[in-house]
Design a protein around this motif. Structure first.
Motif, PDB file in Angstrom:
ATOM      1  N   HIS A   1       0.818  -1.213   0.000  1.00  0.00           N
ATOM      2  CA  HIS A   1       0.000   0.000   0.000  1.00  0.00           C
ATOM      3  C   HIS A   1       0.852   1.265   0.000  1.00  0.00           C
ATOM      4  O   HIS A   1       0.326   2.370   0.128  1.00  0.00           O
ATOM      5  N   GLY A   2       2.161   1.107  -0.099  1.00  0.00           N
ATOM      6  CA  GLY A   2       3.044   2.267  -0.095  1.00  0.00           C
ATOM      7  C   GLY A   2       3.686   2.553   1.247  1.00  0.00           C
ATOM      8  O   GLY A   2       4.382   3.563   1.398  1.00  0.00           O
ATOM      9  N   GLY A   3       3.449   1.685   2.250  1.00  0.00           N
ATOM     10  CA  GLY A   3       4.047   1.876   3.555  1.00  0.00           C
ATOM     11  C   GLY A   3       5.379   1.163   3.687  1.00  0.00           C
ATOM     12  O   GLY A   3       5.892   0.592   2.722  1.00  0.00           O
ATOM     13  N   LEU A   4       5.940   1.183   4.890  1.00  0.00           N
ATOM     14  CA  LEU A   4       7.221   0.521   5.126  1.00  0.00           C
ATOM     15  C   LEU A   4       7.059  -0.942   5.487  1.00  0.00           C
ATOM     16  O   LEU A   4       8.002  -1.719   5.377  1.00  0.00           O
ATOM     17  N   GLY A   5       5.890  -1.318   5.967  1.00  0.00           N
ATOM     18  CA  GLY A   5       5.637  -2.718   6.302  1.00  0.00           C
ATOM     19  C   GLY A   5       6.461  -3.248   7.449  1.00  0.00           C
ATOM     20  O   GLY A   5       6.758  -4.442   7.513  1.00  0.00           O
ATOM     21  N   LEU A   6       6.838  -2.373   8.384  1.00  0.00           N
ATOM     22  CA  LEU A   6       7.636  -2.803   9.530  1.00  0.00           C
ATOM     23  C   LEU A   6       6.726  -3.323  10.657  1.00  0.00           C
ATOM     24  O   LEU A   6       5.541  -2.998  10.701  1.00  0.00           O
ATOM     25  N   PRO A   7       7.269  -4.112  11.564  1.00  0.00           N
ATOM     26  CA  PRO A   7       6.467  -4.588  12.699  1.00  0.00           C
ATOM     27  C   PRO A   7       6.204  -3.448  13.679  1.00  0.00           C
ATOM     28  O   PRO A   7       6.911  -2.429  13.666  1.00  0.00           O
ATOM     29  N   PRO A   8       5.207  -3.600  14.565  1.00  0.00           N
ATOM     30  CA  PRO A   8       4.908  -2.537  15.529  1.00  0.00           C
ATOM     31  C   PRO A   8       6.085  -2.159  16.424  1.00  0.00           C
ATOM     32  O   PRO A   8       6.118  -1.041  16.950  1.00  0.00           O
ATOM     33  N   SER A   9       7.044  -3.060  16.588  1.00  0.00           N
ATOM     34  CA  SER A   9       8.209  -2.723  17.417  1.00  0.00           C
ATOM     35  C   SER A   9       8.954  -1.508  16.889  1.00  0.00           C
ATOM     36  O   SER A   9       9.609  -0.783  17.645  1.00  0.00           O
ATOM     37  N   ALA A  10       8.854  -1.264  15.572  1.00  0.00           N
ATOM     38  CA  ALA A  10       9.512  -0.097  14.982  1.00  0.00           C
ATOM     39  C   ALA A  10       8.908   1.212  15.464  1.00  0.00           C
ATOM     40  O   ALA A  10       9.535   2.270  15.357  1.00  0.00           O
ATOM     41  N   LEU A  11       7.678   1.148  15.991  1.00  0.00           N
ATOM     42  CA  LEU A  11       7.027   2.358  16.491  1.00  0.00           C
ATOM     43  C   LEU A  11       7.566   2.769  17.856  1.00  0.00           C
ATOM     44  O   LEU A  11       7.418   3.932  18.257  1.00  0.00           O
TER      45      LEU A  11
END
Length: 372
Positions: free
Chosen positions: A58-68
């Motif tokens: 969808h144009g995002g980074l697709g990282l896991p929530p831990s990246a937040l």
């Protein structure tokens, strides 16, 4: 797990951005004005912070929530106002379970910064009777919830409703028939609250009765972890502000930082803040790899610890500042108010200690012990 260099770069980018557009005067103005608490959301969307866990397709980074986690530490350090939790976590977590209409609403939140709100009775078990609830009857929603973050500004409401004793999720537009939203007062300087009443409102289902419990459990776990990270950032900033003030303020011809009592207080505050930071990193890094019960236990324990540490460090910083710490001349009181508000969201230390105890008692006690 996401690449550590990528996550560090994202956190540094957010830090630089907030230093340039969210200086002390801007922060004070926004925190003082309910009408401006979501004013930076479109710029943050343009920066891409809401696309971190958004799928690459969808144009995002697709990282896991831990990246937040590191981003929320920066939000706490800068005392950022806005629906950061809702816009950052909900789209990437529930998108695949939403209808086509629901996906459009979440895409708009990620790409353009329209506000999402989450109506979840589990934000407090101790206060659930006062907060209210929503019931699903024949696919229509009924009930009132007294405290919805950014409900009045939201483009979409993600609603947790009870159907026959089981949770179900619905996405509802605030302008839909049967929806009434009223602004209410807020003691949190970074958040606006609303009362949301649903009287036969219909929304788009998110998942089904089989998938909703696990989706909801994951959202709640990560909400606790990310709030803990934000509290960690608040504690870190309070230590820095206290140290800086102790280097400048003089009493009896000496800077107060040279007094033994102040040194001990600052050392204790620093130790608490660093321990919380490390705890946040450890839990965020392994949460999605843990079995369900262990993940619930880790998230609850972290949030309970963060709720205590952040408030304690804020109070220490106020003591170092003395009387000025309670005035508008210093930013410490803003951090303290924010820490008090976040302390209760998704469980304060007392509530979560009870939950941790219940989780531990529910675990199997028979274990194999190696004798040495």
């Amino acid at each position: 797990m996401a690449d550590n260099d990528t996550i560090a770069y994202l956190a540094a980018t957010v830090d630089d951005f907030l230093r340039s557009v969210y200086d002390a005067d801007t922060r004070r103005r926004i925190l003082s004005s309910p009408d401006e608490r979501s004013s930076l959301v479109p710029a943050l969307a343009e920066l891409g912070v809401f696309a971190v866990v958004w799928g690459e397709e969808h144009g995002g980074l697709g990282l896991p929530p831990s990246a937040l986690g590191p981003l929320f530490i920066q939000y706490g350090r800068h005392l950022l106002a806005g629906p950061m939790l809702e816009n950052s976590l909900l789209p990437g977590t529930v998108y695949e379970h939403a209808s086509a209409e629901g996906r459009k609403l979440m895409a708009d939140a990620v790409e353009n910064g329209s506000v999402l709100a989450f109506l979840d009775p589990a934000v407090s078990n101790h206060w659930s009777g006062r907060l209210g609830s929503v019931t699903n009857v024949d696919s229509k929603l009924y009930g009132t919830f007294e405290a919805v973050r950014f409900g009045s500004e939201a483009l979409a409401l993600l609603v947790v409703a009870d159907r026959g004793g089981n949770p179900v999720l619905h996405l509802i537009e605030p302008t839909a028939p049967g929806v009434r939203i009223e602004a209410v007062g807020s003691a949190d300087p970074a958040v606006n609250f609303s009362r949301v009443t649903l009287d036969g409102a219909e929304g788009a289902p998110v998942g089904d009765a089989a998938t909703a419990p696990e989706v909801l459990a994951r959202v709640r776990r990560w909400s606790r972890v990310l709030i803990a990270c934000e509290l960690s950032g608040i504690a870190t900033s309070c230590v820095e502000l206290a140290v800086e003030y102790a280097k400048q303020r003089e009493q009896f011809g000496r800077v107060i930082g040279s007094f033994q009592a102040i040194k001990h207080m600052l050392a204790d505050m620093h130790t608490e803040a660093v321990s919380l930071h490390n705890f946040c990193e450890a839990v965020a890094g392994e949460l999605d790899e843990l079995p369900h019960t262990e993940a619930e236990l880790s998230a609850a324990a972290l949030k309970a610890h963060a709720a205590t540490v952040a408030v304690t460090v804020c109070e220490g910083a106020i003591q170092v500042h003395g009387g000025i710490g309670f005035t508008a001349e210093a930013d410490i009181h803003w951090y303290y108010k924010r820490a008090l508000a976040l302390r209760a969201w998704y469980g304060d230390s007392t509530e979560l200690e009870e939950e941790v105890g219940a989780l531990v008692l529910d675990q199997p006690t028979a274990r194999t012990v190696e004798r040495v």
